[in-house]
Design an enzyme around this catalytic site. Structure first.
Site, PDB file in Angstrom:
ATOM      1  N   HIS A  22       0.841  -1.194   0.000  1.00 29.51           N
ATOM      2  CA  HIS A  22       0.000   0.000   0.000  1.00 29.51           C
ATOM      3  C   HIS A  22       0.877   1.245   0.000  1.00 29.51           C
ATOM      4  O   HIS A  22       2.048   1.197   0.351  1.00 29.51           O
ATOM      5  CB  HIS A  22      -0.943   0.014   1.198  1.00 29.51           C
ATOM      6  CG  HIS A  22      -0.251  -0.027   2.520  1.00 29.51           C
ATOM      7  ND1 HIS A  22       0.372  -1.149   3.004  1.00 29.51           N
ATOM      8  CD2 HIS A  22      -0.080   0.920   3.457  1.00 29.51           C
ATOM      9  CE1 HIS A  22       0.890  -0.893   4.189  1.00 29.51           C
ATOM     10  NE2 HIS A  22       0.643   0.365   4.489  1.00 29.51           N
ATOM     11  N   ALA A  23       0.263   2.340  -0.431  1.00 20.78           N
ATOM     12  CA  ALA A  23       0.931   3.636  -0.449  1.00 20.78           C
ATOM     13  C   ALA A  23      -0.111   4.694  -0.083  1.00 20.78           C
ATOM     14  O   ALA A  23      -1.239   4.358   0.288  1.00 20.78           O
ATOM     15  CB  ALA A  23       1.554   3.901  -1.820  1.00 20.78           C
TER      16      ALA A  23
END
Length: 148
Positions: free
Chosen positions: A67-68
């Site tokens: 994830h970012a």
């Protein structure tokens, strides 16, 4: 833009061959990029963050969550899984190797926290094993779709 109550885009791929953890992250993000939930730059941001901060995305034995940040290319709330045909090393001292890579994107904090909480509950209830045992994409998507 989606809102916190919107259903996430959910997808999965099974029996994925990845040469390394970077390939595994790309494989997990690919269905979400294809569906338009994530911009094509998102997987590279996930990789860059892991290169900067280490294998923080490895949550538990055999499980990673790529994830970012929302501004890194999230267009819709989304979740996918890549079940690897052979596990890969992420560099985590306790939880390697990884054979289930989840990818997750959220456009806002409220949706982010709600989906992560649901995902954690489902992982504790055996979601990763359901994904590992899924004989095909449809079965894996059904298992992952329980996370809302």
């Amino acid at each position: 833009m989606t809102h916190a109550g919107a259903d996430p885009v959910v997808d999965a791929v099974v029996d994925v061959r990845a040469a390394d953890w970077r390939g595994a992250v790309h494989a997990a993000c690919a269905p979400l990029v294809s569906s338009g939930a994530l911009e094509p730059r998102y997987p590279e941001r996930c990789i860059a963050i892991a290169e900067e901060h280490g294998p923080y995305m490895v949550l538990a034995p055999g499980i990673a969550l790529a994830h970012a940040r929302p501004e890194d290319g999230v267009l819709r709330l989304c979740l996918s899984a890549a079940v690897l045909s052979a596990p890969v090393e992420f560099g985590h001292d306790q939880n390697d190797p990884v054979d289930v890579v989840l990818a997750f994107g959220s456009p806002d904090d409220a949706a982010h926290l709600a989906l992560l909480q649901n995902l954690a509950e489902h992982l504790l209830a055996g979601l990763a094993d359901q994904l590992r045992l899924a004989p095909d994409q449809a079965t894996a998507v059904r298992a992952l779709s329980a996370v809302r």
